[in-house]
Scaffold this active site. Structure first.
Site, mmCIF file in Angstrom:
data_model
loop_
_atom_site.group_PDB
_atom_site.id
_atom_site.type_symbol
_atom_site.label_atom_id
_atom_site.label_comp_id
_atom_site.label_asym_id
_atom_site.label_seq_id
_atom_site.Cartn_x
_atom_site.Cartn_y
_atom_site.Cartn_z
ATOM 1 N N ARG A 57 0.807 -1.174 -0.057
ATOM 2 C CA ARG A 57 0.056 0.088 -0.031
ATOM 3 C C ARG A 57 0.850 1.197 0.263
ATOM 4 O O ARG A 57 0.333 2.252 -0.491
ATOM 5 C CB ARG A 57 -1.020 -0.306 1.293
ATOM 6 C CG ARG A 57 -1.926 -1.152 0.978
ATOM 7 C CD ARG A 57 -3.104 -1.197 2.076
ATOM 8 N NE ARG A 57 -2.472 -1.271 3.491
ATOM 9 C CZ ARG A 57 -2.060 -2.598 3.759
ATOM 10 N NH1 ARG A 57 -2.387 -3.757 2.937
ATOM 11 N NH2 ARG A 57 -1.648 -3.074 4.725
ATOM 12 N N GLU B 88 4.735 -10.839 14.635
ATOM 13 C CA GLU B 88 4.500 -11.038 16.115
ATOM 14 C C GLU B 88 5.041 -12.460 16.226
ATOM 15 O O GLU B 88 5.255 -12.881 17.455
ATOM 16 C CB GLU B 88 2.823 -11.110 16.061
ATOM 17 C CG GLU B 88 2.136 -11.356 17.394
ATOM 18 C CD GLU B 88 0.851 -11.223 17.423
ATOM 19 O OE1 GLU B 88 0.344 -10.705 16.637
ATOM 20 O OE2 GLU B 88 0.331 -11.364 18.630
HETATM 21 P P1 AMP Z 1 4.509 -1.897 11.711
HETATM 22 O O1 AMP Z 1 5.793 -2.556 11.246
HETATM 23 O O2 AMP Z 1 3.985 -2.694 13.008
HETATM 24 O O3 AMP Z 1 4.755 -0.547 11.907
HETATM 25 O O4 AMP Z 1 3.463 -2.409 10.681
HETATM 26 C C1 AMP Z 1 3.071 -1.661 9.508
HETATM 27 C C2 AMP Z 1 2.905 -2.180 8.158
HETATM 28 O O5 AMP Z 1 1.873 -3.330 8.555
HETATM 29 C C3 AMP Z 1 2.372 -1.260 7.203
HETATM 30 O O6 AMP Z 1 3.067 -1.574 6.104
HETATM 31 C C4 AMP Z 1 0.888 -1.653 7.465
HETATM 32 O O7 AMP Z 1 0.371 -1.449 6.021
HETATM 33 C C5 AMP Z 1 0.632 -2.722 7.954
HETATM 34 N N1 AMP Z 1 0.003 -2.596 9.328
HETATM 35 C C6 AMP Z 1 0.173 -2.620 10.465
HETATM 36 N N2 AMP Z 1 -0.849 -2.706 11.281
HETATM 37 C C7 AMP Z 1 -1.952 -2.554 10.486
HETATM 38 C C8 AMP Z 1 -3.279 -1.960 10.724
HETATM 39 N N3 AMP Z 1 -3.753 -2.055 11.962
HETATM 40 N N4 AMP Z 1 -4.057 -1.795 9.694
HETATM 41 C C9 AMP Z 1 -3.411 -1.910 8.525
HETATM 42 N N5 AMP Z 1 -2.362 -1.921 8.326
HETATM 43 C C10 AMP Z 1 -1.513 -2.329 9.147
#
Ligand code: AMP
Length: 176
Positions: free
Chosen positions: A63, A100
């Site tokens: 995205r 996770e």
């Molecule tokens: P993080 O590495 O935990 O910051 O996760 C970021 C990535 O995961 C991004 O590329 C987001 O597109 C996706 N992502 C994580 N959590 C969500 C969420 N609650 N809703 C949509 N996309 C998420």
């Protein structure tokens, strides 16, 4: 420059328990599909970064690509994809990031950023910050300089910002 982007929340759909139980997925497809919300989002990201010189805009699969490409076009910068493992066809640099359960890899072409270039990183959602932190490390491996990092949405309660090394971070919408 501050813009009131709060109305964009009307174009973000909460999907409970997707992709798994306990996670509320922020679905930005309504925002992308609405001409005003999409244009406003791109314009606001461009406005946040057009003061500083940017050579390349990195979009994070998948995205992030949708937002990063028009921002790059508007800033007069090149677009660079950061992809999941095994998708890029040429020589890559890799960085691990934590999921996770276990870890995964992000990759960038080894010549996608030249030493000294200023890079803007764009993704749709800042959650724990692990994905963006790995992307920062990829830029630094190639000798680039992270000018700033931009998101459409920030899940502030996960405190991802604290993992981004004090870089300049802008998000259009914040969820406390
Ligand atoms: P993080 O590495 O935990 O910051 O996760 C970021 C990535 O995961 C991004 O590329 C987001 O597109 C996706 N992502 C994580 N959590 C969500 C969420 N609650 N809703 C949509 N996309 C998420």
């Amino acid at each position: 420059m501050e813009m009131d982007a709060g109305w964009l929340k009307d174009h973000v759909r909460d999907i409970p328990d997707f992709p798994k139980s306990g996670v509320t997925f922020k679905d930005i497809t309504p925002l992308l599909g609405n001409e005003e919300a999409f244009r406003f989002s791109i314009d606001a990201l461009v406005a946040a970064f057009e003061g500083g010189s940017v050579d390349r805009v990195l979009g994070i699969e998948a995205r992030g690509f949708i937002l990063a490409a028009p921002v790059a076009y508007r800033l007069g910068a090149g677009f660079v994809p950061v992809r999941k493992a095994g998708k890029l066809p040429w020589e890559v640099e890799k960085e691990e990031y934590v999921l996770e359960y276990g870890t995964d890899l992000l990759e960038i072409h080894g010549d996608a950023v030249q030493p000294g270039e200023r890079v803007l990183i764009i993704d749709d959602v800042l959650a724990t910050g692990g994905t963006a932190a790995a992307t920062i490390r990829l830029v630094e491996k190639l000798g680039g300089e992270v000018a700033a990092i931009g998101f459409a949405l920030e899940l502030a309660f996960l405190d991802g910002r604290s993992r981004l090394g004090g870089h300049h971070v802008t998000s259009l919408l914040t969820y406390e």
